[in-house]
Design an enzyme around this catalytic site. Structure first.
Site, short mmCIF file in Angstrom:
data_model
loop_
_atom_site.label_atom_id
_atom_site.label_comp_id
_atom_site.label_asym_id
_atom_site.label_seq_id
_atom_site.Cartn_x
_atom_site.Cartn_y
_atom_site.Cartn_z
N LYS A 201 52.47 38.75 91.13
CA LYS A 201 51.53 37.82 91.74
C LYS A 201 50.87 38.52 92.92
O LYS A 201 51.54 38.87 93.90
CB LYS A 201 52.24 36.55 92.18
CG LYS A 201 51.31 35.50 92.77
CD LYS A 201 52.08 34.24 93.14
CE LYS A 201 51.19 33.18 93.73
NZ LYS A 201 51.95 31.96 94.12
N LYS A 254 49.47 37.25 87.57
CA LYS A 254 48.55 36.32 88.21
C LYS A 254 47.86 37.03 89.38
O LYS A 254 48.55 37.59 90.23
CB LYS A 254 49.31 35.09 88.73
CG LYS A 254 48.44 34.07 89.43
CD LYS A 254 49.25 32.92 90.00
CE LYS A 254 48.34 31.90 90.68
NZ LYS A 254 49.09 30.81 91.34
#
Length: 331
Positions: A201, A254
């Site tokens: 992330k 992400k």
């Protein structure tokens, strides 16, 4: 004439032939649909930066779950916007917290719908960070403490599993979070509940509309001390390796659109199911361009989804999920 010897266009000559040799395809079973639930009554409020995406109060949530079910979408990712915030995000692990209440209702309405609970503290803390904040007098700065944050994240994960969540999806990026949550779930009797780790992330600029939706903008500083530097790719392998060793059942990248190379890297190195998160700004950019008639929304969305699959994603979290299913049914 001996040249060209190879004619690749032979396999592109008709619609049926192109379908026959197509290497990647998007289906309803690839899609996870994010949902935002909040306190209050009779709330279905569109998020200004994400046209077509709404906050739902619990008394309006069933209509959305019914539509998702009728479309054949089999998994949702649940985000909660709480009524109360404090320094430790206590609403995140409250037995009667918004995510817990929504989960129980959804499992009542449709026991077969997979509820994936986002496990983080940022929406629930008054400072907007993903963990416990300590102000260091000597350094004259606030720091997000890793290990005390893990304790609260474990409590959150267990409370979500108790409410009926099928998958726990920790998004906090604290070191050791998968191991801590896996151990906590097992000790509480939820060894059957898988962990979908936000393994890779990035501290990305693509989260702006989500922070409006989740009311989770940091009140000071940024998240660069715990989320990854967008310039780094080898670090993604280290993060994923840690999560695999700690017991993750899924790996996630992400954002997805600017990080397809990272999706490919993880696909080539790991056998776990791989998730691409098509994040809020990726959604908002397409919506804005489509509303100005600059692009064909359906064509661009479907090309993007196929790109995620081609890069190696097994499933895609996307705010376009309902639209995609409708387009697939039409075609």
């Amino acid at each position: 004439m001996s040249f060209p010897l190879i004619r690749n266009r032979r396999l592109r000559s008709s619609h049926a032939l192109r379908n026959l040799v197509r290497e990647n395809a998007v289906t309803v079973h690839d899609l996870i649909y994010p949902l935002f639930v909040t306190h209050g009554r009779d709330i279905k409020e569109e998020i200004s930066s994400m046209p077509g995406v709404y906050h739902y109060s619990l008394d309006r949530l069933e209509e959305e779950i019914r539509e998702v079910t009728e479309l054949g979408i089999q998994a949702i990712l649940l985000f909660g916007v709480p009524e109360h915030k404090d320094a430790e995000g206590s609403s995140a692990y409250d037995h009667n917290g918004i995510v817990q209440e929504a989960t129980r209702l959804i499992k009542k309405w449709n026991p077969e719908l997979l509820v994936i609970a986002d496990t983080c503290l940022c929406q629930f803390t008054d400072h907007g960070h993903c963990g416990v904040v300590h102000y260091d007098e000597q350094k004259q700065r606030a720091e997000v403490l890793n290990d005390p944050s893990l304790e609260l994240l474990v409590k959150t994960a267990v409370s979500q599993a108790e409410a009926g969540a099928d998958i726990i999806a920790p998004s906090n990026m604290m070191d050791g979070f998968v191991y801590a949550i896996r151990q906590g779930l097992d000790e509480a009797g939820y060894e059957h509940v898988p962990v979908m780790s936000y393994s890779v992330k990035y501290a990305s600029s693509y989260y702006g509309p989500f922070r409006e939706a989740a009311h989770s903008t940091p009140q000071f500083g940024d998240r660069k001390t715990y989320q990854m530097d967008p310039a780094n790719s080898r670090e993604a392998i280290r993060e994923a390796e840690s999560d695999v060793a700690e017991g993750a059942d899924f790996l996630m990248v992400k954002p997805a659109l600017a990080y397809m190379d990272v999706i490919r890297m993880l696909r080539d190195r790991f056998d776990l199911p791989l998730v691409a998160y098509n994040v809020s700004a990726e959604y908002a950019m397409i919506k804005a361009a489509a509303q100005n008639n600059w692009i064909n929304e359906q064509a661009v969305v479907m090309e993007t989804m196929v790109g995620f699959k081609r890069a190696g994603a097994d499933m895609i979290i996307t705010y376009f999920a309902k639209d995609i299913v409708k387009w697939l049914k039409q075609s």
